[in-house]
Scaffold this active site. Structure first.
Site, PDB file in Angstrom:
ATOM      1  N   LYS A 121      30.085  16.789  21.674  1.00 15.94           N
ATOM      2  CA  LYS A 121      28.639  16.879  21.840  1.00 15.94           C
ATOM      3  C   LYS A 121      28.161  18.076  21.021  1.00 15.94           C
ATOM      4  O   LYS A 121      28.271  19.221  21.454  1.00 15.94           O
ATOM      5  CB  LYS A 121      28.294  17.037  23.329  1.00 15.94           C
ATOM      6  CG  LYS A 121      26.806  16.806  23.644  1.00 15.94           C
ATOM      7  CD  LYS A 121      26.026  18.052  23.341  1.00 15.94           C
ATOM      8  CE  LYS A 121      24.548  17.892  23.617  1.00 15.94           C
ATOM      9  NZ  LYS A 121      23.765  19.022  23.056  1.00 15.94           N
TER      10      LYS A 121
ATOM     11  N   GLU B 199      34.179  29.874  25.725  1.00 19.61           N
ATOM     12  CA  GLU B 199      33.972  31.001  24.808  1.00 19.61           C
ATOM     13  C   GLU B 199      32.482  31.288  24.834  1.00 19.61           C
ATOM     14  O   GLU B 199      31.679  30.499  24.343  1.00 19.61           O
ATOM     15  CB  GLU B 199      34.461  30.654  23.406  1.00 19.61           C
ATOM     16  CG  GLU B 199      34.611  31.881  22.508  1.00 19.61           C
ATOM     17  CD  GLU B 199      33.353  32.176  21.716  1.00 19.61           C
ATOM     18  OE1 GLU B 199      32.584  33.071  22.148  1.00 19.61           O
ATOM     19  OE2 GLU B 199      33.137  31.530  20.684  1.00 19.61           O
TER      20      GLU B 199
ATOM     21  N   CYS C 226      28.558  35.384  17.674  1.00 18.55           N
ATOM     22  CA  CYS C 226      28.892  35.840  19.023  1.00 18.55           C
ATOM     23  C   CYS C 226      29.757  37.095  18.997  1.00 18.55           C
ATOM     24  O   CYS C 226      29.697  37.927  19.905  1.00 18.55           O
ATOM     25  CB  CYS C 226      29.596  34.731  19.804  1.00 18.55           C
ATOM     26  SG  CYS C 226      31.102  34.103  19.029  1.00 18.55           S
TER      27      CYS C 226
ATOM     28  N   GLU D 135      22.726  40.008  25.503  1.00 19.99           N
ATOM     29  CA  GLU D 135      22.932  39.465  24.162  1.00 19.99           C
ATOM     30  C   GLU D 135      21.608  38.979  23.573  1.00 19.99           C
ATOM     31  O   GLU D 135      20.919  38.148  24.164  1.00 19.99           O
ATOM     32  CB  GLU D 135      23.929  38.307  24.204  1.00 19.99           C
ATOM     33  CG  GLU D 135      24.272  37.754  22.839  1.00 19.99           C
ATOM     34  CD  GLU D 135      25.326  36.659  22.899  1.00 19.99           C
ATOM     35  OE1 GLU D 135      26.243  36.673  22.059  1.00 19.99           O
ATOM     36  OE2 GLU D 135      25.236  35.802  23.789  1.00 19.99           O
TER      37      GLU D 135
END
Length: 487
Positions: A181, A256, A289, A384
Protein backbone atom coordinates in the site's frame (compact mmCIF):
# COMPACT_ATOMS: atom_id res chain seq x y z
CA UNK A 1 -3.26 5.17 -24.15
CA UNK A 2 -6.40 4.16 -22.24
CA UNK A 3 -8.63 6.02 -19.82
CA UNK A 4 -6.61 4.42 -17.00
CA UNK A 5 -3.20 5.57 -18.24
CA UNK A 6 -1.42 8.81 -17.42
CA UNK A 7 1.50 10.26 -19.32
CA UNK A 8 3.95 11.69 -16.80
CA UNK A 9 6.89 13.49 -18.41
CA UNK A 10 6.47 11.19 -21.39
CA UNK A 11 6.18 8.00 -19.31
CA UNK A 12 2.99 5.93 -19.37
CA UNK A 13 1.71 5.04 -15.88
CA UNK A 14 -1.32 2.87 -15.20
CA UNK A 15 -3.59 4.36 -12.54
CA UNK A 16 -5.27 1.10 -11.50
CA UNK A 17 -4.47 -1.33 -8.71
CA UNK A 18 -2.41 -4.46 -9.40
CA UNK A 19 -4.16 -7.49 -7.90
CA UNK A 20 -3.62 -11.13 -8.77
CA UNK A 21 -1.62 -10.25 -11.86
CA UNK A 22 -4.34 -8.01 -13.29
CA UNK A 23 -5.11 -4.31 -13.41
CA UNK A 24 -8.23 -3.53 -11.38
CA UNK A 25 -10.02 -0.17 -11.46
CA UNK A 26 -12.07 1.31 -8.62
CA UNK A 27 -15.33 3.18 -9.00
CA UNK A 28 -13.84 6.18 -7.18
CA UNK A 29 -10.54 8.00 -7.68
CA UNK A 30 -8.30 10.41 -5.80
CA UNK A 31 -6.30 13.27 -7.26
CA UNK A 32 -2.53 13.09 -7.46
CA UNK A 33 -0.83 16.52 -7.41
CA UNK A 34 2.79 17.43 -8.14
CA UNK A 35 4.48 19.40 -5.35
CA UNK A 36 6.73 21.10 -7.88
CA UNK A 37 4.05 23.49 -9.10
CA UNK A 38 0.76 22.24 -7.64
CA UNK A 39 -0.39 20.89 -11.00
CA UNK A 40 -2.75 17.92 -11.16
CA UNK A 41 -0.96 14.82 -12.42
CA UNK A 42 -4.12 12.75 -12.70
CA UNK A 43 -6.80 10.64 -11.08
CA UNK A 44 -5.77 7.41 -9.34
CA UNK A 45 -7.96 4.41 -8.49
CA UNK A 46 -9.11 4.79 -4.91
CA UNK A 47 -9.15 1.47 -3.11
CA UNK A 48 -11.92 0.27 -0.83
CA UNK A 49 -12.22 -2.62 1.59
CA UNK A 50 -13.22 -4.76 -1.40
CA UNK A 51 -9.92 -4.17 -3.22
CA UNK A 52 -7.97 -4.67 0.02
CA UNK A 53 -9.70 -8.00 0.61
CA UNK A 54 -9.13 -9.05 -3.00
CA UNK A 55 -5.43 -8.26 -2.75
CA UNK A 56 -5.02 -10.30 0.45
CA UNK A 57 -6.96 -13.18 -1.15
CA UNK A 58 -4.67 -13.07 -4.18
CA UNK A 59 -1.59 -13.06 -1.95
CA UNK A 60 -2.97 -15.99 0.05
CA UNK A 61 -3.70 -18.00 -3.09
CA UNK A 62 -0.23 -17.36 -4.52
CA UNK A 63 1.62 -18.04 -1.28
CA UNK A 64 1.95 -21.87 -1.38
CA UNK A 65 3.49 -21.84 -4.85
CA UNK A 66 5.90 -18.98 -4.18
CA UNK A 67 6.90 -20.36 -0.76
CA UNK A 68 7.70 -23.71 -2.39
CA UNK A 69 9.76 -22.07 -5.15
CA UNK A 70 13.44 -23.01 -4.68
CA UNK A 71 15.68 -20.30 -3.30
CA UNK A 72 17.73 -20.12 -6.50
CA UNK A 73 14.61 -19.47 -8.58
CA UNK A 74 13.31 -16.81 -6.23
CA UNK A 75 16.72 -15.14 -6.37
CA UNK A 76 16.73 -15.32 -10.17
CA UNK A 77 13.38 -13.52 -10.36
CA UNK A 78 14.56 -10.81 -7.95
CA UNK A 79 17.64 -10.24 -10.08
CA UNK A 80 15.38 -10.01 -13.14
CA UNK A 81 13.34 -7.33 -11.36
CA UNK A 82 16.58 -5.47 -10.63
CA UNK A 83 17.47 -5.71 -14.33
CA UNK A 84 14.10 -4.20 -15.18
CA UNK A 85 14.61 -1.35 -12.73
CA UNK A 86 18.01 -0.57 -14.20
CA UNK A 87 16.56 -0.46 -17.72
CA UNK A 88 13.97 2.07 -16.57
CA UNK A 89 15.99 4.27 -14.22
CA UNK A 90 15.29 7.40 -16.25
CA UNK A 91 11.54 6.69 -16.36
CA UNK A 92 11.38 5.93 -12.66
CA UNK A 93 13.45 8.99 -11.79
CA UNK A 94 11.38 11.54 -13.69
CA UNK A 95 8.07 10.05 -12.57
CA UNK A 96 9.07 10.04 -8.91
CA UNK A 97 10.48 13.56 -9.08
CA UNK A 98 7.20 14.75 -10.59
CA UNK A 99 5.25 12.89 -7.92
CA UNK A 100 7.19 13.75 -4.74
CA UNK A 101 9.44 16.70 -5.62
CA UNK A 102 12.80 15.17 -4.68
CA UNK A 103 15.84 16.01 -6.79
CA UNK A 104 15.92 14.41 -10.23
CA UNK A 105 19.69 14.13 -10.13
CA UNK A 106 19.49 12.21 -6.85
CA UNK A 107 16.89 9.84 -8.27
CA UNK A 108 19.02 9.19 -11.33
CA UNK A 109 22.35 8.72 -9.60
CA UNK A 110 21.49 7.31 -6.19
CA UNK A 111 17.90 6.46 -5.37
CA UNK A 112 16.86 4.36 -8.36
CA UNK A 113 20.16 2.46 -8.53
CA UNK A 114 19.57 1.72 -4.84
CA UNK A 115 16.13 0.31 -5.74
CA UNK A 116 17.81 -2.20 -8.03
CA UNK A 117 20.40 -2.93 -5.35
CA UNK A 118 17.65 -3.71 -2.84
CA UNK A 119 16.51 -6.61 -5.01
CA UNK A 120 20.02 -7.84 -5.81
CA UNK A 121 21.19 -7.67 -2.21
CA UNK A 122 18.34 -9.71 -0.74
CA UNK A 123 18.45 -12.20 -3.63
CA UNK A 124 22.12 -12.84 -2.92
CA UNK A 125 21.66 -12.86 0.86
CA UNK A 126 18.94 -15.50 0.47
CA UNK A 127 21.34 -17.85 -1.28
CA UNK A 128 23.82 -17.61 1.60
CA UNK A 129 21.32 -17.60 4.45
CA UNK A 130 22.28 -20.22 6.98
CA UNK A 131 23.06 -20.79 10.60
CA UNK A 132 25.50 -23.71 10.82
CA UNK A 133 24.23 -26.90 12.48
CA UNK A 134 25.28 -27.44 16.10
CA UNK A 135 25.27 -30.32 18.55
CA UNK A 136 23.42 -30.78 21.84
CA UNK A 137 24.34 -33.99 23.70
CA UNK A 138 24.88 -35.76 20.39
CA UNK A 139 21.71 -34.37 18.81
CA UNK A 140 21.91 -32.14 15.72
CA UNK A 141 20.20 -28.75 15.66
CA UNK A 142 19.30 -27.31 12.27
CA UNK A 143 17.90 -23.77 11.97
CA UNK A 144 15.70 -22.91 8.98
CA UNK A 145 13.77 -19.86 7.80
CA UNK A 146 10.24 -20.79 6.70
CA UNK A 147 8.17 -18.26 4.69
CA UNK A 148 5.60 -16.71 7.03
CA UNK A 149 2.77 -15.89 4.62
CA UNK A 150 1.07 -12.88 3.03
CA UNK A 151 2.70 -9.62 4.12
CA UNK A 152 1.19 -6.14 4.16
CA UNK A 153 3.72 -3.38 3.51
CA UNK A 154 2.68 0.24 4.08
CA UNK A 155 5.19 2.80 2.85
CA UNK A 156 5.75 6.59 3.03
CA UNK A 157 5.97 9.38 0.49
CA UNK A 158 9.42 10.83 1.14
CA UNK A 159 11.34 8.12 -0.78
CA UNK A 160 8.46 6.10 -2.24
CA UNK A 161 10.03 3.43 -4.41
CA UNK A 162 13.27 2.99 -2.49
CA UNK A 163 11.50 2.52 0.84
CA UNK A 164 8.87 0.27 -0.74
CA UNK A 165 11.48 -2.04 -2.23
CA UNK A 166 13.45 -2.02 1.03
CA UNK A 167 10.45 -4.02 2.29
CA UNK A 168 9.23 -5.75 -0.89
CA UNK A 169 12.62 -7.26 -1.80
CA UNK A 170 13.30 -9.16 1.48
CA UNK A 171 9.64 -10.19 1.80
CA UNK A 172 9.70 -11.75 -1.67
CA UNK A 173 13.13 -13.26 -1.12
CA UNK A 174 11.86 -14.87 2.08
CA UNK A 175 9.12 -16.60 0.08
CA UNK A 176 6.27 -14.40 1.26
CA UNK A 177 3.63 -12.85 -0.96
CA UNK A 178 3.03 -9.13 -0.68
CA UNK A 179 0.28 -6.53 -0.58
CA UNK A 180 1.92 -3.13 -0.96
CA UNK A 181 0.00 0.00 0.00
CA UNK A 182 1.97 3.05 -1.23
CA UNK A 183 1.38 6.52 0.20
CA UNK A 184 -1.56 8.26 -1.47
CA UNK A 185 0.54 11.36 -2.17
CA UNK A 186 3.07 9.35 -4.22
CA UNK A 187 1.52 6.28 -5.86
CA UNK A 188 3.05 6.35 -9.33
CA UNK A 189 6.36 4.49 -9.15
CA UNK A 190 4.70 1.61 -7.28
CA UNK A 191 2.50 1.16 -10.34
CA UNK A 192 5.60 1.07 -12.56
CA UNK A 193 7.13 -1.51 -10.21
CA UNK A 194 4.14 -3.79 -10.87
CA UNK A 195 4.88 -3.64 -14.60
CA UNK A 196 8.56 -4.36 -14.05
CA UNK A 197 7.87 -7.29 -11.72
CA UNK A 198 5.40 -8.85 -14.16
CA UNK A 199 7.86 -8.51 -17.04
CA UNK A 200 10.52 -10.17 -14.87
CA UNK A 201 8.33 -13.25 -14.46
CA UNK A 202 7.07 -12.79 -10.90
CA UNK A 203 4.01 -15.07 -10.68
CA UNK A 204 0.55 -13.51 -10.48
CA UNK A 205 -0.55 -12.70 -6.96
CA UNK A 206 2.93 -12.70 -5.45
CA UNK A 207 3.04 -8.89 -5.55
CA UNK A 208 -0.21 -6.93 -5.23
CA UNK A 209 -0.54 -3.13 -5.04
CA UNK A 210 -3.56 -1.33 -3.63
CA UNK A 211 -3.76 2.45 -3.86
CA UNK A 212 -5.81 4.74 -1.69
CA UNK A 213 -6.18 6.33 1.70
CA UNK A 214 -4.95 4.54 4.78
CA UNK A 215 -8.00 5.74 6.69
CA UNK A 216 -10.22 3.88 4.21
CA UNK A 217 -8.34 0.65 3.54
CA UNK A 218 -5.66 0.46 6.23
CA UNK A 219 -7.72 -1.45 8.78
CA UNK A 220 -8.99 -3.90 6.15
CA UNK A 221 -5.36 -4.78 5.39
CA UNK A 222 -3.84 -4.77 8.88
CA UNK A 223 -6.70 -6.57 10.64
CA UNK A 224 -7.10 -9.31 8.04
CA UNK A 225 -6.65 -12.77 9.62
CA UNK A 226 -4.78 -14.10 6.58
CA UNK A 227 -2.01 -11.49 6.88
CA UNK A 228 1.05 -12.88 8.68
CA UNK A 229 3.43 -9.91 8.64
CA UNK A 230 2.98 -6.13 8.63
CA UNK A 231 5.80 -3.69 7.97
CA UNK A 232 5.09 0.03 8.25
CA UNK A 233 7.11 3.20 7.86
CA UNK A 234 5.42 6.40 8.95
CA UNK A 235 4.10 8.33 11.92
CA UNK A 236 3.71 7.26 15.53
CA UNK A 237 -0.07 7.87 15.68
CA UNK A 238 -0.64 5.72 12.58
CA UNK A 239 1.63 3.01 14.00
CA UNK A 240 -0.48 2.89 17.15
CA UNK A 241 -3.61 2.35 15.07
CA UNK A 242 -1.94 -0.38 13.05
CA UNK A 243 -0.71 -2.10 16.21
CA UNK A 244 -4.21 -2.09 17.67
CA UNK A 245 -5.63 -3.41 14.41
CA UNK A 246 -3.09 -6.23 14.20
CA UNK A 247 -3.44 -7.24 17.84
CA UNK A 248 -6.54 -9.42 17.38
CA UNK A 249 -4.60 -11.78 15.12
CA UNK A 250 -1.23 -11.41 16.89
CA UNK A 251 0.25 -10.38 13.55
CA UNK A 252 3.97 -9.62 13.94
CA UNK A 253 4.91 -6.02 13.19
CA UNK A 254 7.98 -4.11 12.08
CA UNK A 255 7.59 -0.37 12.63
CA UNK A 256 10.03 2.31 11.44
CA UNK A 257 8.68 5.57 12.79
CA UNK A 258 9.68 9.17 13.33
CA UNK A 259 12.83 10.73 14.63
CA UNK A 260 14.15 13.83 16.33
CA UNK A 261 17.78 12.94 15.97
CA UNK A 262 20.68 14.95 17.42
CA UNK A 263 23.93 16.09 15.85
CA UNK A 264 26.53 16.51 18.60
CA UNK A 265 29.42 18.85 17.73
CA UNK A 266 32.31 18.87 20.18
CA UNK A 267 34.98 21.57 20.32
CA UNK A 268 37.62 19.10 19.12
CA UNK A 269 35.68 18.37 15.91
CA UNK A 270 36.69 19.46 12.42
CA UNK A 271 34.28 22.40 12.26
CA UNK A 272 34.11 22.51 8.49
CA UNK A 273 33.13 18.83 8.49
CA UNK A 274 30.60 19.45 11.26
CA UNK A 275 29.04 22.32 9.32
CA UNK A 276 28.83 20.19 6.19
CA UNK A 277 27.09 17.46 8.20
CA UNK A 278 24.67 19.98 9.66
CA UNK A 279 23.74 21.57 6.32
CA UNK A 280 23.28 18.09 4.86
CA UNK A 281 20.29 17.68 7.17
CA UNK A 282 18.30 19.89 4.76
CA UNK A 283 18.48 17.08 2.19
CA UNK A 284 15.16 16.27 0.51
CA UNK A 285 13.72 19.49 1.97
CA UNK A 286 14.17 18.04 5.44
CA UNK A 287 11.82 15.14 4.65
CA UNK A 288 14.17 12.45 5.97
CA UNK A 289 13.24 10.48 9.07
CA UNK A 290 16.91 10.04 9.98
CA UNK A 291 17.75 13.74 9.77
CA UNK A 292 19.67 15.19 12.71
CA UNK A 293 17.38 18.16 13.22
CA UNK A 294 18.66 19.02 16.73
CA UNK A 295 22.16 20.47 16.48
CA UNK A 296 23.97 20.40 19.83
CA UNK A 297 27.23 22.38 19.82
CA UNK A 298 29.83 22.76 22.55
CA UNK A 299 29.48 26.31 23.84
CA UNK A 300 33.11 27.32 23.26
CA UNK A 301 32.77 26.86 19.46
CA UNK A 302 29.05 27.64 19.05
CA UNK A 303 29.56 31.19 17.75
CA UNK A 304 32.11 30.11 15.15
CA UNK A 305 30.02 27.10 14.16
CA UNK A 306 26.94 29.29 13.69
CA UNK A 307 28.88 31.77 11.56
CA UNK A 308 30.19 29.05 9.25
CA UNK A 309 26.80 27.34 9.13
CA UNK A 310 25.07 30.57 8.11
CA UNK A 311 27.59 31.13 5.32
CA UNK A 312 27.21 27.55 4.06
CA UNK A 313 23.40 27.63 4.23
CA UNK A 314 23.37 30.81 2.16
CA UNK A 315 24.79 28.85 -0.79
CA UNK A 316 21.89 26.40 -0.91
CA UNK A 317 19.90 26.63 -4.14
CA UNK A 318 16.20 25.99 -3.66
CA UNK A 319 13.97 25.54 -6.69
CA UNK A 320 12.71 23.17 -9.36
CA UNK A 321 14.02 19.68 -8.51
CA UNK A 322 14.38 18.87 -12.20
CA UNK A 323 17.14 21.51 -12.50
CA UNK A 324 20.64 20.09 -12.01
CA UNK A 325 21.66 23.20 -10.05
CA UNK A 326 18.94 22.77 -7.42
CA UNK A 327 19.92 21.55 -3.95
CA UNK A 328 16.49 21.52 -2.28
CA UNK A 329 13.09 21.07 -3.87
CA UNK A 330 9.56 21.59 -2.57
CA UNK A 331 7.78 20.02 0.37
CA UNK A 332 5.37 17.28 -0.51
CA UNK A 333 1.95 18.81 0.06
CA UNK A 334 0.24 22.02 1.10
CA UNK A 335 -0.95 20.28 4.26
CA UNK A 336 2.61 19.36 5.18
CA UNK A 337 3.80 22.89 4.42
CA UNK A 338 1.19 24.33 6.76
CA UNK A 339 2.33 21.92 9.44
CA UNK A 340 5.97 22.99 9.04
CA UNK A 341 5.09 26.67 9.10
CA UNK A 342 2.92 26.16 12.18
CA UNK A 343 5.84 24.63 14.07
CA UNK A 344 8.12 27.54 13.18
CA UNK A 345 5.60 30.27 13.93
CA UNK A 346 4.78 28.79 17.34
CA UNK A 347 8.49 28.52 18.12
CA UNK A 348 9.09 32.15 17.15
CA UNK A 349 6.12 33.25 19.23
CA UNK A 350 7.64 31.38 22.18
CA UNK A 351 10.92 33.29 21.89
CA UNK A 352 13.00 31.35 19.37
CA UNK A 353 15.18 33.29 16.94
CA UNK A 354 15.50 32.45 13.24
CA UNK A 355 19.20 32.68 12.39
CA UNK A 356 18.46 31.27 8.93
CA UNK A 357 15.12 31.24 7.11
CA UNK A 358 12.00 30.97 9.21
CA UNK A 359 9.44 31.59 6.49
CA UNK A 360 7.52 30.09 3.61
CA UNK A 361 8.57 30.66 0.05
CA UNK A 362 6.35 30.67 -3.02
CA UNK A 363 4.30 27.60 -3.78
CA UNK A 364 5.17 24.54 -1.70
CA UNK A 365 8.69 25.65 -0.82
CA UNK A 366 9.87 26.35 2.72
CA UNK A 367 13.11 28.22 3.30
CA UNK A 368 15.88 26.21 5.05
CA UNK A 369 15.60 27.33 8.66
CA UNK A 370 17.81 27.34 11.76
CA UNK A 371 16.27 28.33 15.09
CA UNK A 372 18.20 29.22 18.23
CA UNK A 373 17.13 30.27 21.74
CA UNK A 374 14.91 27.20 22.07
CA UNK A 375 14.08 25.41 25.33
CA UNK A 376 14.73 21.71 25.70
CA UNK A 377 11.10 21.03 26.61
CA UNK A 378 9.67 23.13 23.76
CA UNK A 379 7.57 21.66 20.98
CA UNK A 380 10.12 22.56 18.30
CA UNK A 381 12.81 20.52 20.11
CA UNK A 382 10.62 17.58 21.11
CA UNK A 383 8.38 16.95 18.09
CA UNK A 384 9.22 15.86 14.54
CA UNK A 385 8.68 18.67 12.02
CA UNK A 386 9.63 16.73 8.85
CA UNK A 387 10.70 19.80 6.96
CA UNK A 388 13.86 21.91 6.47
CA UNK A 389 13.89 23.15 10.06
CA UNK A 390 16.82 22.69 12.46
CA UNK A 391 17.36 23.89 16.01
CA UNK A 392 20.67 24.80 17.66
CA UNK A 393 21.42 24.39 21.36
CA UNK A 394 24.68 24.50 23.29
CA UNK A 395 26.28 22.34 25.96
CA UNK A 396 29.35 22.68 28.17
CA UNK A 397 30.15 19.09 29.17
CA UNK A 398 30.06 15.66 27.61
CA UNK A 399 27.54 14.59 30.21
CA UNK A 400 25.21 17.43 29.28
CA UNK A 401 25.57 16.68 25.57
CA UNK A 402 24.47 13.07 26.07
CA UNK A 403 21.60 14.11 28.33
CA UNK A 404 20.27 16.59 25.79
CA UNK A 405 20.73 14.14 22.93
CA UNK A 406 18.70 11.44 24.67
CA UNK A 407 16.04 13.75 26.04
CA UNK A 408 13.18 13.09 23.59
CA UNK A 409 10.75 10.19 23.16
CA UNK A 410 12.51 9.19 19.93
CA UNK A 411 15.62 7.15 19.23
CA UNK A 412 16.04 6.61 15.51
CA UNK A 413 19.53 7.96 14.80
CA UNK A 414 22.29 10.22 16.07
CA UNK A 415 25.30 11.90 14.49
CA UNK A 416 28.52 12.79 16.30
CA UNK A 417 31.34 15.11 15.25
CA UNK A 418 34.54 14.82 17.28
CA UNK A 419 38.28 14.50 16.76
CA UNK A 420 38.71 12.28 19.83
CA UNK A 421 38.34 8.51 19.27
CA UNK A 422 37.96 7.80 22.97
CA UNK A 423 35.20 10.38 23.28
CA UNK A 424 33.46 8.93 20.22
CA UNK A 425 33.48 5.49 21.85
CA UNK A 426 32.19 6.81 25.18
CA UNK A 427 29.41 8.92 23.70
CA UNK A 428 28.13 6.48 21.10
CA UNK A 429 27.84 3.79 23.76
CA UNK A 430 25.47 6.03 25.72
CA UNK A 431 23.34 7.40 22.87
CA UNK A 432 19.84 5.94 22.48
CA UNK A 433 19.56 5.36 18.74
CA UNK A 434 19.18 2.60 16.20
CA UNK A 435 21.98 4.06 14.06
CA UNK A 436 24.88 6.31 15.09
CA UNK A 437 27.15 8.05 12.59
CA UNK A 438 30.54 9.37 13.68
CA UNK A 439 32.02 12.15 11.51
CA UNK A 440 29.71 11.09 8.67
CA UNK A 441 26.03 10.88 7.82
CA UNK A 442 23.66 8.61 5.90
CA UNK A 443 26.16 5.85 5.20
CA UNK A 444 23.85 2.85 4.90
CA UNK A 445 24.66 -0.81 4.28
CA UNK A 446 21.83 -3.28 3.73
CA UNK A 447 23.55 -5.93 5.83
CA UNK A 448 23.37 -3.70 8.93
CA UNK A 449 20.36 -3.73 11.29
CA UNK A 450 18.04 -0.79 10.76
CA UNK A 451 15.27 0.50 13.01
CA UNK A 452 14.58 2.76 15.94
CA UNK A 453 14.37 2.73 19.71
CA UNK A 454 11.61 4.15 21.91
CA UNK A 455 8.89 5.78 19.79
CA UNK A 456 11.06 5.54 16.70
CA UNK A 457 10.06 1.99 16.05
CA UNK A 458 9.80 -1.69 16.85
CA UNK A 459 12.18 -4.31 15.47
CA UNK A 460 15.09 -4.28 13.04
CA UNK A 461 15.39 -5.08 9.35
CA UNK A 462 18.38 -5.51 7.06
CA UNK A 463 20.51 -8.55 6.23
CA UNK A 464 19.52 -11.59 8.25
CA UNK A 465 17.31 -9.41 10.49
CA UNK A 466 14.92 -8.98 7.53
CA UNK A 467 14.65 -12.72 7.06
CA UNK A 468 14.17 -13.17 10.79
CA UNK A 469 11.15 -10.88 10.54
CA UNK A 470 9.60 -12.10 7.29
CA UNK A 471 10.05 -15.79 8.18
CA UNK A 472 9.07 -18.20 10.91
CA UNK A 473 12.34 -19.50 12.32
CA UNK A 474 12.39 -23.22 13.00
CA UNK A 475 14.90 -25.35 14.85
CA UNK A 476 14.86 -29.06 13.97
CA UNK A 477 16.55 -31.33 16.52
CA UNK A 478 17.54 -34.78 15.24
CA UNK A 479 18.58 -37.72 17.42
CA UNK A 480 21.70 -39.74 16.56
CA UNK A 481 19.85 -43.05 16.85
CA UNK A 482 16.55 -44.65 15.96
CA UNK A 483 17.31 -44.93 12.24
CA UNK A 484 16.68 -48.03 10.12
CA UNK A 485 19.04 -49.01 7.38
CA UNK A 486 17.15 -49.13 4.08
CA UNK A 487 20.32 -49.75 2.14
Amino acid sequence: MTEHTLTVAGVAVDTRHWIGGERIASAETFTDVSPIDGSVIGEISRGTEAEAAAAVAAAKAAFPGWAATPRAERARVLHAIADGVEKRIEDLAIVETTDNGALLRSHRRGVMPRVAHNFRFFADWLLNLEHGDFETRGHTNHVSWDPAGPSVLITPWNAPLMLSTWKVAPALAAGNTVVLKPAEWTPLTASLLADIAAEAGLPAGVLNIVQGYGSEIGDALTSHPDVRRISFTGSVPTAKRITASAAANLTPLSLELGGKSPLLVFADADLDLAVDLAVEQYDNAGQVCLAATRILVEESVAEEFTRRFTEKAATIVQGDPRDEATDIGPNIHERQLEKIDGFVRRALDAGARAVVGGRRGEGQYYAPTLLTDVAQDSEIVQEEVFGPVLTLQTFTTEEEAVRLANDTRFGLAATLATGDRDRAARVTERLVAGTVWVNCFFVRDLQAPFGGSRHSGVGREGGTWSFDFYCDLKNTVTAPKGWKDHG
